[in-house]
Scaffold this motif. Structure first.
Motif, PDB file in Angstrom:
ATOM      1  N   PRO A   1     -29.187  58.174  47.384  1.00  7.63           N
ATOM      2  CA  PRO A   1     -30.512  58.749  47.572  1.00  7.63           C
ATOM      3  C   PRO A   1     -31.578  57.980  46.795  1.00  7.63           C
ATOM      4  N   GLY A   2     -32.694  57.732  47.463  1.00  8.53           N
ATOM      5  CA  GLY A   2     -33.834  57.090  46.827  1.00  8.53           C
ATOM      6  C   GLY A   2     -33.721  55.586  46.659  1.00  8.53           C
ATOM      7  N   ALA A   3     -32.611  54.984  47.104  1.00 12.56           N
ATOM      8  CA  ALA A   3     -32.436  53.538  46.968  1.00 12.56           C
ATOM      9  C   ALA A   3     -32.370  52.906  48.354  1.00 12.56           C
ATOM     10  N   PRO A   4     -32.830  51.655  48.480  1.00 15.06           N
ATOM     11  CA  PRO A   4     -32.686  50.989  49.775  1.00 15.06           C
ATOM     12  C   PRO A   4     -31.210  50.788  50.088  1.00 15.06           C
ATOM     13  N   PRO A   5     -30.805  50.925  51.347  1.00 19.76           N
ATOM     14  CA  PRO A   5     -29.381  50.794  51.683  1.00 19.76           C
ATOM     15  C   PRO A   5     -28.857  49.384  51.414  1.00 19.76           C
ATOM     16  N   ARG A   6     -27.595  49.313  50.997  1.00 19.11           N
ATOM     17  CA  ARG A   6     -26.894  48.044  50.827  1.00 19.11           C
ATOM     18  C   ARG A   6     -25.677  48.086  51.747  1.00 19.11           C
ATOM     19  N   TRP A   7     -25.207  46.924  52.162  1.00 13.93           N
ATOM     20  CA  TRP A   7     -24.002  46.849  52.973  1.00 13.93           C
ATOM     21  C   TRP A   7     -22.804  46.718  52.057  1.00 13.93           C
ATOM     22  N   VAL A   8     -21.852  47.631  52.185  1.00 17.02           N
ATOM     23  CA  VAL A   8     -20.682  47.680  51.311  1.00 17.02           C
ATOM     24  C   VAL A   8     -19.425  47.926  52.138  1.00 17.02           C
ATOM     25  N   LEU A   9     -18.273  47.706  51.527  1.00 18.94           N
ATOM     26  CA  LEU A   9     -17.008  48.034  52.181  1.00 18.94           C
ATOM     27  C   LEU A   9     -16.831  49.547  52.229  1.00 18.94           C
ATOM     28  N   PRO A  10     -16.254  50.088  53.309  1.00 20.01           N
ATOM     29  CA  PRO A  10     -15.901  51.513  53.301  1.00 20.01           C
ATOM     30  C   PRO A  10     -14.978  51.786  52.114  1.00 20.01           C
ATOM     31  N   SER A  11     -15.202  52.916  51.447  1.00 21.92           N
ATOM     32  CA  SER A  11     -14.412  53.212  50.254  1.00 21.92           C
ATOM     33  C   SER A  11     -14.215  54.708  50.100  1.00 21.92           C
ATOM     34  N   GLY A  12     -13.335  55.069  49.198  1.00 23.41           N
ATOM     35  CA  GLY A  12     -13.087  56.472  48.892  1.00 23.41           C
ATOM     36  C   GLY A  12     -12.266  56.607  47.627  1.00 23.41           C
ATOM     37  N   SER A  13     -12.289  57.790  47.065  1.00 22.72           N
ATOM     38  CA  SER A  13     -11.508  58.076  45.859  1.00 22.72           C
ATOM     39  C   SER A  13     -10.059  58.371  46.220  1.00 22.72           C
ATOM     40  N   VAL A  14      -9.167  58.041  45.301  1.00 27.97           N
ATOM     41  CA  VAL A  14      -7.743  58.321  45.469  1.00 27.97           C
ATOM     42  C   VAL A  14      -7.472  59.695  44.870  1.00 27.97           C
ATOM     43  N   ARG A  15      -6.798  60.548  45.620  1.00 30.55           N
ATOM     44  CA  ARG A  15      -6.461  61.890  45.118  1.00 30.55           C
ATOM     45  C   ARG A  15      -5.417  61.800  44.005  1.00 30.55           C
ATOM     46  N   ALA A  16      -5.281  62.863  43.244  1.00 31.52           N
ATOM     47  CA  ALA A  16      -4.461  62.875  42.022  1.00 31.52           C
ATOM     48  C   ALA A  16      -3.063  62.292  42.196  1.00 31.52           C
ATOM     49  N   THR A  17      -2.311  62.721  43.186  1.00 30.63           N
ATOM     50  CA  THR A  17      -0.931  62.257  43.336  1.00 30.63           C
ATOM     51  C   THR A  17      -0.761  61.292  44.505  1.00 30.63           C
ATOM     52  N   GLU A  18      -1.846  60.819  45.058  1.00 32.41           N
ATOM     53  CA  GLU A  18      -1.820  59.978  46.249  1.00 32.41           C
ATOM     54  C   GLU A  18      -1.645  58.505  45.873  1.00 32.41           C
ATOM     55  N   PRO A  19      -0.720  57.792  46.525  1.00 33.25           N
ATOM     56  CA  PRO A  19      -0.618  56.348  46.298  1.00 33.25           C
ATOM     57  C   PRO A  19      -1.858  55.633  46.860  1.00 33.25           C
TER      58      PRO A  19
END
Length: 148
Positions: free
Chosen positions: A24-42
């Motif tokens: 929010p409030g920043a110009p968009p940048r192009w980045v790789l799709p990403s996500g957090s790893v869940r607690a017990t998830e490899p």
């Protein structure tokens, strides 16, 4: 420690799928799709989950190279301790990649000449080297440490 996965999705013609970040409030940048790893998830399982969010039911195949940014100690001031892994996937379908992925953000397909500029993140170095080596075949299969 925060664990994160990044998905490097390559088209058959060697272009990389990048998405617009939505800070929010920043110009968009192009980045790789990403996500957090869940607690017990490899890490690999988390990458497949993020990939499924990005491409839906499109056929893809996984690469055999994984880039790793291991958590650093001590942590720089103002930063959280974080470990990131980059997984390479390729679209299985021949021809041009789809203009837009089902991902919730805008999609841009970048050629190798744009990788360094478009997917530069101060906390995810050398992604352009990882992808170039993967495509050209000079990076061996397995885990590769990124950065210093």
């Amino acid at each position: 420690m925060r664990r994160v996965v990044f998905v490097a999705l390559l088209s058959r013609d060697g272009r990389l799928a990048l998405v617009a970040d939505d800070l929010p409030g920043a110009p968009p940048r192009w980045v790789l799709p990403s996500g957090s790893v869940r607690a017990t998830e490899p890490y690999r399982e988390a990458a497949v989950r993020v990939l499924h969010d990005a491409v839906g039911a499109m056929p893809v195949r996984g690469g055999a190279v994984e880039g790793c940014c291991w958590a650093q100690v001590p942590v720089p001031v103002g930063r959280n301790r974080r470990e990131a892994h980059v997984f390479v996937f390729r679209l299985a379908a021949a021809g041009a990649p789809p203009e837009h992925l089902p991902w919730k953000r805008a999609t841009h397909w970048a050629g190798p000449e744009q990788w360094q500029e478009l997917c530069t993140r101060r906390d995810l170095p050398d992604v352009d080297v990882l992808l170039t080596g993967y495509l050209e075949g000079w990076i061996p299969d397995g885990r590769i440490t990124l950065g210093p």
